[in-house]
Structures are given as C-alpha cells and as structure tokens.
Motif scaffolding. Structure first.
Motif, PDB file in Angstrom:
ATOM      1  N   ILE A   1     -69.529  60.442  53.327  1.00  0.00           N
ATOM      2  CA  ILE A   1     -68.980  61.743  53.993  1.00  0.00           C
ATOM      3  C   ILE A   1     -67.156  61.629  53.784  1.00  0.00           C
ATOM      4  CG2 ILE A   1     -67.920  60.038  55.739  1.00  0.00           C
ATOM      5  CD1 ILE A   1     -69.285  62.148  58.346  1.00  0.00           C
ATOM      6  N   ALA A   2     -67.015  60.664  53.190  1.00  0.00           N
ATOM      7  CA  ALA A   2     -65.546  60.559  52.221  1.00  0.00           C
ATOM      8  C   ALA A   2     -65.406  61.525  52.327  1.00  0.00           C
ATOM      9  CB  ALA A   2     -65.115  59.402  52.006  1.00  0.00           C
ATOM     10  N   SER A   3     -66.603  62.438  51.028  1.00  0.00           N
ATOM     11  CA  SER A   3     -65.694  63.265  50.243  1.00  0.00           C
ATOM     12  C   SER A   3     -65.929  64.488  51.070  1.00  0.00           C
ATOM     13  CB  SER A   3     -67.172  63.368  49.384  1.00  0.00           C
ATOM     14  OG  SER A   3     -67.469  62.186  48.304  1.00  0.00           O
ATOM     15  N   ASP A   4     -66.356  64.803  52.189  1.00  0.00           N
ATOM     16  CA  ASP A   4     -66.531  65.994  52.478  1.00  0.00           C
ATOM     17  C   ASP A   4     -65.032  65.810  53.477  1.00  0.00           C
ATOM     18  OD1 ASP A   4     -68.498  68.099  53.018  1.00  0.00           O
ATOM     19  OD2 ASP A   4     -69.601  65.808  53.429  1.00  0.00           O
ATOM     20  N   ILE A   5     -64.694  64.454  54.394  1.00  0.00           N
ATOM     21  CA  ILE A   5     -63.213  64.547  54.986  1.00  0.00           C
ATOM     22  C   ILE A   5     -61.971  64.569  54.023  1.00  0.00           C
ATOM     23  CG2 ILE A   5     -61.727  63.387  56.170  1.00  0.00           C
ATOM     24  CD1 ILE A   5     -64.525  61.842  57.034  1.00  0.00           C
ATOM     25  N   SER A   6     -61.989  64.307  52.517  1.00  0.00           N
ATOM     26  CA  SER A   6     -61.470  64.885  51.871  1.00  0.00           C
ATOM     27  C   SER A   6     -61.599  66.435  51.350  1.00  0.00           C
ATOM     28  CB  SER A   6     -61.587  64.038  49.892  1.00  0.00           C
ATOM     29  OG  SER A   6     -60.453  64.140  49.377  1.00  0.00           O
ATOM     30  N   ALA A   7     -61.641  66.717  51.170  1.00  0.00           N
ATOM     31  CA  ALA A   7     -62.242  68.153  51.392  1.00  0.00           C
ATOM     32  C   ALA A   7     -61.505  68.842  51.813  1.00  0.00           C
ATOM     33  CB  ALA A   7     -63.383  68.997  50.965  1.00  0.00           C
ATOM     34  N   ASN A   8     -61.800  68.416  53.229  1.00  0.00           N
ATOM     35  CA  ASN A   8     -61.169  69.103  54.659  1.00  0.00           C
ATOM     36  C   ASN A   8     -60.082  69.197  54.571  1.00  0.00           C
ATOM     37  OD1 ASN A   8     -63.268  71.177  56.491  1.00  0.00           O
ATOM     38  ND2 ASN A   8     -64.077  68.608  55.699  1.00  0.00           N
ATOM     39  N   ILE A   9     -59.370  67.704  54.493  1.00  0.00           N
ATOM     40  CA  ILE A   9     -58.173  68.012  54.378  1.00  0.00           C
ATOM     41  C   ILE A   9     -57.326  68.083  53.116  1.00  0.00           C
ATOM     42  CG2 ILE A   9     -56.457  65.693  53.750  1.00  0.00           C
ATOM     43  CD1 ILE A   9     -57.987  63.509  54.845  1.00  0.00           C
TER      44      ILE A   9
ATOM     45  N   LEU B   1     -69.918  56.070  47.045  1.00  0.00           N
ATOM     46  CA  LEU B   1     -68.512  56.669  46.905  1.00  0.00           C
ATOM     47  C   LEU B   1     -69.845  58.801  46.748  1.00  0.00           C
ATOM     48  CD1 LEU B   1     -65.520  57.386  47.322  1.00  0.00           C
ATOM     49  CD2 LEU B   1     -65.773  57.218  44.042  1.00  0.00           C
ATOM     50  N   PHE B   2     -70.112  59.204  46.442  1.00  0.00           N
ATOM     51  CA  PHE B   2     -70.851  59.756  45.717  1.00  0.00           C
ATOM     52  C   PHE B   2     -71.499  60.302  46.987  1.00  0.00           C
ATOM     53  CE2 PHE B   2     -73.066  63.665  43.305  1.00  0.00           C
ATOM     54  CZ  PHE B   2     -72.330  64.270  43.085  1.00  0.00           C
ATOM     55  N   GLY B   3     -71.370  61.934  46.952  1.00  0.00           N
ATOM     56  CA  GLY B   3     -72.077  62.130  47.949  1.00  0.00           C
ATOM     57  C   GLY B   3     -72.038  61.789  49.965  1.00  0.00           C
TER      58      GLY B   3
ATOM     59  N   ALA C   1     -75.712  59.223  55.483  1.00  0.00           N
ATOM     60  CA  ALA C   1     -74.559  60.596  54.812  1.00  0.00           C
ATOM     61  C   ALA C   1     -75.812  61.213  54.654  1.00  0.00           C
ATOM     62  CB  ALA C   1     -74.119  60.662  52.878  1.00  0.00           C
ATOM     63  N   TRP C   2     -77.524  60.729  54.952  1.00  0.00           N
ATOM     64  CA  TRP C   2     -78.503  61.399  54.489  1.00  0.00           C
ATOM     65  C   TRP C   2     -78.362  62.498  56.406  1.00  0.00           C
ATOM     66  CZ3 TRP C   2     -82.639  56.625  54.186  1.00  0.00           C
ATOM     67  CH2 TRP C   2     -82.229  55.670  52.914  1.00  0.00           C
ATOM     68  N   PHE C   3     -78.058  61.454  56.652  1.00  0.00           N
ATOM     69  CA  PHE C   3     -78.269  62.636  58.461  1.00  0.00           C
ATOM     70  C   PHE C   3     -77.256  63.256  58.878  1.00  0.00           C
ATOM     71  CE2 PHE C   3     -81.331  58.632  58.219  1.00  0.00           C
ATOM     72  CZ  PHE C   3     -81.781  59.539  58.143  1.00  0.00           C
ATOM     73  N   THR C   4     -75.589  63.188  58.386  1.00  0.00           N
ATOM     74  CA  THR C   4     -74.346  63.405  58.437  1.00  0.00           C
ATOM     75  C   THR C   4     -74.604  65.182  57.841  1.00  0.00           C
ATOM     76  OG1 THR C   4     -73.431  62.899  56.329  1.00  0.00           O
ATOM     77  CG2 THR C   4     -73.168  61.765  58.887  1.00  0.00           C
TER      78      THR C   4
ATOM     79  N   SER D   1     -68.072  51.436  48.510  1.00  0.00           N
ATOM     80  CA  SER D   1     -69.036  51.179  47.458  1.00  0.00           C
ATOM     81  C   SER D   1     -69.262  52.011  45.843  1.00  0.00           C
ATOM     82  CB  SER D   1     -69.831  50.362  48.250  1.00  0.00           C
ATOM     83  OG  SER D   1     -69.850  50.195  49.490  1.00  0.00           O
ATOM     84  N   ILE D   2     -69.484  50.351  44.782  1.00  0.00           N
ATOM     85  CA  ILE D   2     -70.269  50.773  43.769  1.00  0.00           C
ATOM     86  C   ILE D   2     -71.264  51.825  43.706  1.00  0.00           C
ATOM     87  CG2 ILE D   2     -68.846  49.530  42.515  1.00  0.00           C
ATOM     88  CD1 ILE D   2     -70.789  47.989  42.195  1.00  0.00           C
ATOM     89  N   GLU D   3     -71.483  52.711  43.037  1.00  0.00           N
ATOM     90  CA  GLU D   3     -72.674  53.362  42.176  1.00  0.00           C
ATOM     91  C   GLU D   3     -74.328  52.569  42.182  1.00  0.00           C
ATOM     92  OE1 GLU D   3     -72.682  56.967  43.960  1.00  0.00           O
ATOM     93  OE2 GLU D   3     -71.077  56.382  44.095  1.00  0.00           O
ATOM     94  N   THR D   4     -74.622  51.775  42.843  1.00  0.00           N
ATOM     95  CA  THR D   4     -75.645  51.171  42.984  1.00  0.00           C
ATOM     96  C   THR D   4     -76.085  50.773  43.608  1.00  0.00           C
ATOM     97  OG1 THR D   4     -74.819  48.534  42.896  1.00  0.00           O
ATOM     98  CG2 THR D   4     -74.322  50.047  40.624  1.00  0.00           C
TER      99      THR D   4
END
Length: 667
Positions: free
Chosen positions: A611-619, A607-609, A479-482, A636-639
C-alpha cells in the motif's frame, strides 16, 4: 397408477398426487423449455451473448422448487432456469438480466444466472461454482439458530463436486447438522470432461457415507420421482434438521454453453438420452392418463408463448444502460449512516489483546444474534485466548468451533448475512486466509455491487512478524485485499483504536478485514474506555506533530517510527497512523505533506505492490509542487518472512527506517 404406454420411458407413479399438482409439474417444466427454445433463436440472432442450456434437465429444477416452501432459499446454477420460473420471477426481468438491462437484477454488472433476489429467496451462483455450497450452510445455520424449521436447497454439478468447497461444505453441514439439501445434477460432463475423468467412485451419492450423511440417488428425468422424493426428504429435514445429499442422474443434451457444441459426446449417447426427455415423456404420460388433453396443451403453450413475447418486448424496448461513474462507485459498498457511539465511562489501562476481547464481548451483547466462528475459539478460547470464557457467557451456538476449512466458514458467514445475521470469523493466523481467498475476493467483495446483497462479515486477521513464527504465521498480507473493491481493511496500532474500530467493523454491513498485529497483543498498553464506543473508518490519527517530515504508517510499524523519533529528538515530524487502509484518509496525508514538504512511508509488508506504493503515487500526483524531496518508502525485503530471529530482523524494515529517514531529511 403406473403408465404402460410403450412410448413412455419411465414408470411414473402418481401416488396420491391430484390432477392440479400433475398439471402444475407439467406446466412448470414446459415454461423453461419454451423460454430456452426462444433464447436459442435469440442467441443465433446475436441478441443475447451466451446461453447455458438446461434442456432435458427441467425435471430437477421444477421438482425441487415445487417441493420447497416459498420462504425457503434455493441456490441454483446455470441450468436451473426452472427454479427461477417456478418461483414466478417476472420474465421481463430475466430477459433484461440476460441482455444487461437496468431492470434485470445486476444493472448490467453480471450476466446469466449470476444474481440473487431476496424477494424470491434465490441466491445465484458465481463462476467459481463451489462457494454457494458453503453459503447454503450459512443460510441453513441461520434457520437453525432462529428455529425456523426450514430447509435450504443448493445445486452443484458432478464437476463441482471435485472442488474443495464441496467437501468442506458437506463436512461443516454434517458436523453442525444443518438442514441443507445438497443437490448434485450429474449430467455426464463437466464441460467436455466425462464423469470417469472427474471422480473414481460408482456414484457421487456414495460420498455421503464419508461425511456421516444420508444420501439418495434419484432419476433426474422422472419428474414424479424427483418431486415426490424431494418433497418427502424436505418434510423430514424440517422435522429433523440435518443435511442430505441427493444425486440426480440426468444428461446434458446440449453443450456446456452453446458455443462449445457437443462433438466430444458419442452420438449414440445423445440419442439414448433424448428418448428420456423429461418433458415429452411426462406429456405423453399425462395424455395417456387423460389428464392432459391436446386442447389444454395448446392453451398452455399459447399462454406461455404470449407471456414470453410480451415480456421480451418490454425488455427489448428498455433503453440500454447509460454508464454513470458516480453510481458505479457508490454501489460498491452498502452506505452506512455515520452514527458513532461515544464513550461515557472512565478509562482503564489495558493491553491491545484485551481491547480486542472487550470489543467482541460488548458487540455480542450489542447484537444479540451475532455469531463468532473460528478454530478452537469455544472451550479453548482461541489460539491467543481472546475468546476465553465467551462460550460460557454466550453459548456454543453463538461461539462456534469450526473444522479446519477456512473457505467453507467464510462462505457460511456470507450465508448468515443473506439470512440477516452478523458474524465474525477468526482466522487463526492471517496467513491461513489464503485457504479461503476465493470467497473473500469473489463473493464477499462483489455481492453488494452485483445484486445489492451485503456481506455483513468481519474477518479477524492475527498477523505480523517480530515473533519468530516463520513464513506461514507471520505475514502481513493486507495488500492482497486493499486492491480488491468491495472490501474494507482496518489495521489499528493502539488498544483504544482497536476496540473502537472493531466495534465499528461489526456494525458496518460491509465485509471488513480486521488486522491485529500479534506482536502488539501483549506488548502495548493504553487507557481505554470501559464501555462500548465506536470510531469512524477513513479517519487517520496524527499522533505526533512536527514540521520537518511526514511519516505515514500503520500497525506495529507505527511504534517503530515513534521509537526512532524518541532516539532522535531533533527530528520534528508529523506521524500519521492510518488506522484504516480501505477507506484511506488521503486528505490527512496531503494536508501534512503540504506543510512539511517531505514524506516517508513505513510498512511491514514487503515493498513491491504494497500500500505504500499507492500512497506514494497519490502524494506525487496531488502534492508534487509542495515536495522538497522524492517520497520515500521503507518496507521489508523481497523474500518470504523467515523464522530465525536474526534473519527476521534483517527482513523487517525496523532497523533500516532511521537511516532512510535521515537520508530523506538531508536531501
């Protein structure tokens, strides 16, 4: 012959230079000076937005450029207008560049000297300063590999020598004995910070000793000293390739840029250096030697001013750029023909790691000058033994161990691309790319968009958890690069895809981040063609068909999804393996969601940030009316990813996916 005129503040030594060379040196300094004086007027009139003045430093730019051959690369900075004018770039193009017009070099996408031009063998800087030093290493490496006997000159300021890129680049150049002339313009101030707050050694040239590198100090305001000494050094480098560090002592008469002013500089210091003006002193010397007459001086000035005014008129009359969204988007990547190579051989069952190794080996044969670089990849074969035996087959020139300097090696890869050579850089672990983050996201990603220079670089990224390696060896940081336009991101889950996509990545002229999940290296096997083939980017794979739900995933998480379905045979699901994350096959996802009415996205990243977030938004935006339930994301959890096995299992989403899937199906 030495000047004795008391009004001349340098001991000029003509040596064996003839009159034509002396007049060329003078005229080449005069031209940027007159342009700058004009630019300062235009700045006050609001016709250009910013100006970084090199007044008083022209001798360095002109002397170095005249000592270089026209087919040798120079990597200048803000105050090196004399490089561009001495290389005879048409002035209207420079003026258009500074005004953001289309006939400049960046179509209004960047300003000032942030551009390059292959036609004139100039590679401009980016604002981060340091990366161009490593890029010079790459250009010089290409010269050495091609036996061209050329030298590459790169500029930096005394402030830039504080950056890590400076030290990495010098170290690489020294270890590899690259023909680079590192030019430090020590002009007294990094913006407002004086030299004694920048470094704590007497001379920056002293740093050459620490890198086993020859170094010199040159009076940067004495044009004859600059030209003759640099000319001699360049000739020597061509005969005996090696790096040389040169510190030019000079001074910045005006502000860092005009708006910053010079209030922080003691007035007596400015007055002192004003008497050492390189142009006015040389002009007085040439007149004293009867080489330059008042009439010839007037002719030069009239001719240059005429050229300036005529070219300004051309640039001013050019229409402003009309925004074109389609053109902007199409210029992010160099276009590539969709020519893919099909396999003609029978398959053989191999591991994921063997597929990567096979692709690299076949690509080394496919592209005879392809260079692979990374830590311990030569004799040792790399941390995962992927390049074991490569050095014996392809030689150490093409399979190169690198020092531990991710930034400089990525920059070197960029330099190789500028010189027409493909390269693959292995990050020992994907986590370590953070040490080279700047050149990836600011140089590789933006060069084609800015000035049509592609970055023909693949960065291999061994990544991922499940191997109890802890926070610094287990990240999956795609996600740093996508989210960075200009980068392609590939993340295969199977050996067949890994081989075909890596071959395609190496063929692609654009920068590619190629993620390889370490846990898959020796655990996943598949039948794979034994010969060379490629697979297209932006084409997801539907590896399981069903009607109840769409499961979208990539990398090791694909196998977690398949394992969950094997344990729940009553669930009928489309399983989409994305394979590439940039470009992303959204149409494949939409088609499946419209059929199933439900979607769940599984990623290993937190989770946060992700690529799943962008895919979900697009759907949600494109398929809302087809959905029977909210789109779910499992990650994965936020750690940071922990080391202990039980903590890592809790961190990863593998064991939570089944519950989330069943919850979605029951909605």
């Amino acid at each position: 012959m030495k000047a004795t005129n008391s009004s001349i503040n340098f001991n000029y030594s003509i040596g064996n230079l003839d009159k034509s060379v002396l007049l060329s040196l003078y005229r080449n300094m005069l031209k940027p000076r007159l342009i700058e004086e004009k630019m300062l007027v235009l700045l006050r009139q609001g016709k250009i937005s910013k100006w970084f003045s090199g007044i008083g430093q022209e001798a360095i730019s002109v002397g170095v450029t005249m000592a270089m051959h026209s087919d040798e690369y120079i990597l200048p900075m803000h105050r090196n207008l004399g490089v561009f004018t001495t290389r005879k770039i048409p002035l209207y193009r420079l003026f258009a560049q500074w005004q953001g017009k289309a006939s400049g070099f960046t179509k209004g996408r960047d300003r000032s000297f942030h551009f390059g031009t292959q036609q004139y063998k100039i590679v401009g800087m980016i604002s981060h300063l340091g990366p161009q030093l490593g890029v010079a290493d790459g250009i010089a490496l290409a010269s050495k590999l091609k036996n061209k006997n050329q030298v590459t000159a790169v500029f930096t300021g005394e402030g830039g020598t504080s950056e890590g890129d400076f030290h990495e680049a010098l170290n690489v150049a020294s270890v590899w004995q690259l023909p680079v002339l590192f030019c430090i313009e020590n002009n007294g101030y990094g913006l407002s910070t004086p030299t004694h707050e920048q470094y704590n050694c007497r001379d920056l040239a002293d740093r050459g000793l620490g890198y086993g590198m020859e170094s010199h100090i040159i009076d940067g305001n004495n044009i004859l000293e600059v030209y003759t000494k640099v000319n001699a050094l360049a000739e020597d480098i061509r005969r005996k390739p090696r790096p040389i560090l040169v510190e030019f002592k000079t001074f910045r008469i005006r502000g860092h840029e005009e708006a910053s002013g010079t209030k922080y500089v003691p007035e007596e210091l400015i007055t002192s250096w004003t008497t050492k003006d390189p142009l006015l002193n040389f002009e007085a010397f040439l007149k004293a030697e009867t080489i330059l007459t008042e009439e010839l001086e007037a002719d030069f000035k009239a001719e240059i001013n005429k050229e300036i005014n005529e070219h300004l008129k051309v640039a001013n009359e050019e229409e402003d750029i009309k925004p074109n969204e389609s053109e902007e988007l199409s210029d992010v990547f160099q276009l590539i023909k969709n020519e893919y190579v099909n396999s003609n051989s029978g398959p053989k069952e191999i591991r994921f790691i063997d597929a990567i190794s096979s692709s690299l080996k076949e690509s080394m044969m496919q592209h005879e000058d392809l260079v692979i670089m990374g830590q311990d990849i030569a004799e040792y074969g790399g941390a995962f033994k992927i390049t074991e035996g490569f050095m014996d087959q392809f030689g150490k020139e093409r399979v190169r161990n690198t020092p531990i300097c991710e930034s400089a090696i990525i920059e070197t890869a960029m330099g190789l691309s500028i010189a027409g050579i493909k390269s693959v850089v292995e990050m020992q672990f994907a986590d370590f790319v953070s040490s080279g983050f700047n050149p990836v996201v600011n140089y590789l990603a933006k060069s084609y968009y800015r000035w049509k220079q592609n970055a023909d670089v693949v960065i291999r990224m061994p990544c991922g958890g499940g191997v109890a390696a802890g926070p610094f060896h287990s990240q999956t940081n795609e996600a740093w690069f996508t989210k960075t336009p200009g980068l392609k991101v590939v993340y295969p889950a199977f050996p067949y895809d890994a081989k075909g996509l890596l071959n395609q990545a190496i063929n692609d002229p654009n920068p590619v981040l190629f993620f390889e999940h370490k846990a898959l290296y020796r655990s996943i096997r598949q039948e794979v063609p034994t010969d060379y083939y490629t697979l297209p980017f932006g084409k997801a794979s539907v590896i399981k068909a069903g009607n109840d739900v769409t499961i979208v995933s990539y990398g090791a998480a694909v196998h977690w999804a398949l394992e969950t379905l094997d344990n729940n045979l009553d669930i009928s699901a489309d399983v989409i393996d994305l394979r590439t994350l940039q470009p992303l096959d959204l149409e494949c996802i939409y088609t499946s969601v419209k059929k199933t009415g439900k979607a769940i996205i599984l990623q290993e990243d937190s989770l946060f940030g992700g690529i799943a977030s962008d895919i979900s938004a697009n759907i949600m935006e494109q398929c809302f009316k087809y959905l029977d339930a909210p789109v779910m994301r499992v990650a994965s959890i936020e750690t940071p990813i922990p080391f202990a096995a039980q903590l890592e299992q809790q961190y990863l989403p593998k064991n939570r996916f089944e519950t989330a899937l069943k919850t979605l199906l029951a909605y």
